[in-house]
Design a protein around this motif. Structure first.
Motif, PDB file in Angstrom:
ATOM      1  N   LEU A 211      33.008 -34.095 -42.384  1.00 24.36           N
ATOM      2  CA  LEU A 211      33.290 -32.707 -42.751  1.00 24.36           C
ATOM      3  C   LEU A 211      32.009 -31.881 -42.787  1.00 24.36           C
ATOM      4  CD1 LEU A 211      35.960 -33.197 -45.567  1.00 24.36           C
ATOM      5  CD2 LEU A 211      36.349 -32.312 -43.262  1.00 24.36           C
ATOM      6  N   ARG A 212      30.942 -32.468 -43.319  1.00 27.34           N
ATOM      7  CA  ARG A 212      29.660 -31.761 -43.353  1.00 27.34           C
ATOM      8  C   ARG A 212      29.179 -31.444 -41.939  1.00 27.34           C
ATOM      9  NH1 ARG A 212      26.719 -35.578 -47.934  1.00 27.34           N
ATOM     10  NH2 ARG A 212      27.587 -34.523 -49.777  1.00 27.34           N
ATOM     11  N   LYS A 213      29.356 -32.397 -41.038  1.00 27.39           N
ATOM     12  CA  LYS A 213      28.943 -32.172 -39.653  1.00 27.39           C
ATOM     13  C   LYS A 213      29.778 -31.075 -39.010  1.00 27.39           C
ATOM     14  CE  LYS A 213      28.176 -34.538 -35.248  1.00 27.39           C
ATOM     15  NZ  LYS A 213      28.275 -35.813 -34.502  1.00 27.39           N
ATOM     16  N   LEU A 214      31.077 -31.077 -39.265  1.00 23.12           N
ATOM     17  CA  LEU A 214      31.957 -30.059 -38.693  1.00 23.12           C
ATOM     18  C   LEU A 214      31.664 -28.678 -39.271  1.00 23.12           C
ATOM     19  CD1 LEU A 214      35.220 -32.172 -38.619  1.00 23.12           C
ATOM     20  CD2 LEU A 214      34.055 -31.212 -36.622  1.00 23.12           C
ATOM     21  N   ILE A 215      31.238 -28.631 -40.523  1.00 24.13           N
ATOM     22  CA  ILE A 215      30.815 -27.359 -41.119  1.00 24.13           C
ATOM     23  C   ILE A 215      29.544 -26.864 -40.429  1.00 24.13           C
ATOM     24  CG2 ILE A 215      29.876 -26.295 -43.214  1.00 24.13           C
ATOM     25  CD1 ILE A 215      31.814 -28.194 -44.782  1.00 24.13           C
ATOM     26  N   ALA A 216      28.590 -27.781 -40.231  1.00 24.90           N
ATOM     27  CA  ALA A 216      27.338 -27.412 -39.561  1.00 24.90           C
ATOM     28  C   ALA A 216      27.594 -26.965 -38.130  1.00 24.90           C
ATOM     29  CB  ALA A 216      26.373 -28.595 -39.578  1.00 24.90           C
ATOM     30  N   GLU A 217      28.596 -27.556 -37.483  1.00 25.90           N
ATOM     31  CA  GLU A 217      28.914 -27.206 -36.099  1.00 25.90           C
ATOM     32  C   GLU A 217      29.716 -25.914 -35.992  1.00 25.90           C
ATOM     33  OE1 GLU A 217      29.050 -31.689 -34.114  1.00 25.90           O
ATOM     34  OE2 GLU A 217      30.876 -30.810 -34.940  1.00 25.90           O
ATOM     35  N   GLY A 218      30.243 -25.426 -37.124  1.00 25.64           N
ATOM     36  CA  GLY A 218      30.956 -24.157 -37.102  1.00 25.64           C
ATOM     37  C   GLY A 218      32.463 -24.264 -36.991  1.00 25.64           C
ATOM     38  N   LEU A 219      32.992 -25.491 -36.898  1.00 27.15           N
ATOM     39  CA  LEU A 219      34.438 -25.643 -36.759  1.00 27.15           C
ATOM     40  C   LEU A 219      35.151 -25.474 -38.096  1.00 27.15           C
ATOM     41  CD1 LEU A 219      36.548 -26.257 -34.558  1.00 27.15           C
ATOM     42  CD2 LEU A 219      36.413 -28.662 -35.203  1.00 27.15           C
ATOM     43  N   LEU A 220      34.441 -25.748 -39.198  1.00 26.02           N
ATOM     44  CA  LEU A 220      35.006 -25.603 -40.538  1.00 26.02           C
ATOM     45  C   LEU A 220      34.073 -24.762 -41.402  1.00 26.02           C
ATOM     46  CD1 LEU A 220      36.128 -29.301 -41.215  1.00 26.02           C
ATOM     47  CD2 LEU A 220      37.568 -27.406 -40.440  1.00 26.02           C
ATOM     48  N   GLU A 221      34.618 -24.258 -42.512  1.00 24.74           N
ATOM     49  CA  GLU A 221      33.820 -23.513 -43.482  1.00 24.74           C
ATOM     50  C   GLU A 221      33.899 -24.214 -44.832  1.00 24.74           C
ATOM     51  OE1 GLU A 221      35.380 -19.546 -43.392  1.00 24.74           O
ATOM     52  OE2 GLU A 221      34.147 -18.982 -41.661  1.00 24.74           O
ATOM     53  N   SER A 222      32.775 -24.256 -45.531  1.00 25.26           N
ATOM     54  CA  SER A 222      32.693 -24.977 -46.795  1.00 25.26           C
ATOM     55  C   SER A 222      33.403 -24.235 -47.919  1.00 25.26           C
ATOM     56  CB  SER A 222      31.222 -25.197 -47.166  1.00 25.26           C
ATOM     57  OG  SER A 222      31.117 -25.873 -48.401  1.00 25.26           O
ATOM     58  N   GLN A 223      34.057 -25.016 -48.795  1.00 24.35           N
ATOM     59  CA  GLN A 223      34.679 -24.500 -50.007  1.00 24.35           C
ATOM     60  C   GLN A 223      34.219 -25.366 -51.175  1.00 24.35           C
ATOM     61  OE1 GLN A 223      36.838 -21.742 -50.127  1.00 24.35           O
ATOM     62  NE2 GLN A 223      36.208 -21.470 -47.994  1.00 24.35           N
ATOM     63  N   ASN A 224      34.641 -25.028 -52.370  1.00 23.76           N
ATOM     64  CA  ASN A 224      34.283 -25.822 -53.543  1.00 23.76           C
ATOM     65  C   ASN A 224      35.185 -27.046 -53.668  1.00 23.76           C
ATOM     66  OD1 ASN A 224      32.277 -23.984 -54.311  1.00 23.76           O
ATOM     67  ND2 ASN A 224      33.780 -22.686 -55.345  1.00 23.76           N
ATOM     68  N   ASN A 225      34.805 -27.938 -54.580  1.00 28.57           N
ATOM     69  CA  ASN A 225      35.631 -29.095 -54.941  1.00 28.57           C
ATOM     70  C   ASN A 225      35.930 -30.011 -53.759  1.00 28.57           C
ATOM     71  OD1 ASN A 225      35.825 -28.080 -57.602  1.00 28.57           O
ATOM     72  ND2 ASN A 225      37.511 -26.740 -56.978  1.00 28.57           N
ATOM     73  N   ARG A 226      34.886 -30.300 -52.976  1.00 30.96           N
ATOM     74  CA  ARG A 226      34.998 -31.260 -51.874  1.00 30.96           C
ATOM     75  C   ARG A 226      36.122 -30.907 -50.898  1.00 30.96           C
ATOM     76  NH1 ARG A 226      31.452 -35.162 -52.844  1.00 30.96           N
ATOM     77  NH2 ARG A 226      30.951 -35.780 -54.973  1.00 30.96           N
TER      78      ARG A 226
END
Length: 226
Positions: free
Chosen positions: A49-64
């Protein structure tokens, strides 16, 4: 065949969940729920998930948890404009720097892309499309250009997953074969690789820009009619 790590498997499976449209833009993905669904521990899922956030496919939210970004015409226009500039520069550099072995590899990817398009194999086709675009970025020998292209590539894939006709049709072994000669993307990729092979930087850059722009125009028509 190299062994696939749990993190790599998690990354691929999460992308496939989005590709299959099980999750839609704006949906929330929860680490614990994904780990259970994929039959993996939470650590590789968290790293994926962290990698996908860094790649731009996902956006980070709170609480994992994270979300699939909402897609808008304004975001799409800005994204594809930047992508056209970055990937055009990379293609120009690749035309100057690619070796004969690099060209052979790209031509092999083009042949594989045509095969997978005909078969309607969406997940494998997506992987090959990634290898073509990010492979050309890597040939630029510019780590900053490559990094930003990776991010804009994956963000743009959201629009393609949800609005490109190839991904909207049934796929798999039961689906009828498609003609790759009628695929705009397959044709444009082939022309792009031959421009790089000819060491024509100007043609490679313009061909890549035209490819990104034609994708944008095709997707735009479907976004506005969605």
């Amino acid at each position: 065949m190299p062994k696939v790590s749990a993190e790599e498997r998690a990354h691929k499976e999460i992308v496939n969940l989005i590709l299959s449209q099980k999750y839609a833009p704006g949906d929330r993905l929860v680490e614990a729920e994904l780990a259970q669904e994929l039959g993996l521990s939470r650590t590789p899922v968290r790293n994926a998930l962290r990698k996908l956030i860094a790649e731009g496919l996902l956006e980070s939210q709170n609480n994992r948890s994270c979300t699939i970004p909402k897609i808008t015409p304004a975001d799409m226009e800005a994204l594809f404009s930047v992508r056209s500039t970055l990937e055009g520069r990379a293609a120009a550099a690749a035309a100057r720097l690619a070796t004969a072995a690099d060209i052979d590899h790209l031509r092999g990817l083009i042949a594989l892309e045509r095969k997978l398009y005909a078969e309607g194999s969406k997940d494998l086709y997506t992987e090959v499309n990634e290898k073509i675009h990010l492979g050309i970025a890597k040939l630029s020998r510019n780590e900053y250009l490559e990094r930003f292209i990776r991010q804009t590539f994956w963000r743009a894939e959201l629009y393609i997953f949800f609005f490109d006709r190839f991904y909207m049709r049934p796929g798999g072994p039961e689906a009828p074969l498609r003609d790759p000669d009628k695929s705009q993307s397959c044709r444009e990729h082939a022309r792009l690789v031959e421009a790089i092979a000819a060491q024509d930087s100007s043609l490679a850059e313009s061909t890549m820009r035209e490819h990104i722009q034609s994708t944008y125009q095709t997707i735009t028509r479907r976004v506005f009619s969605y």
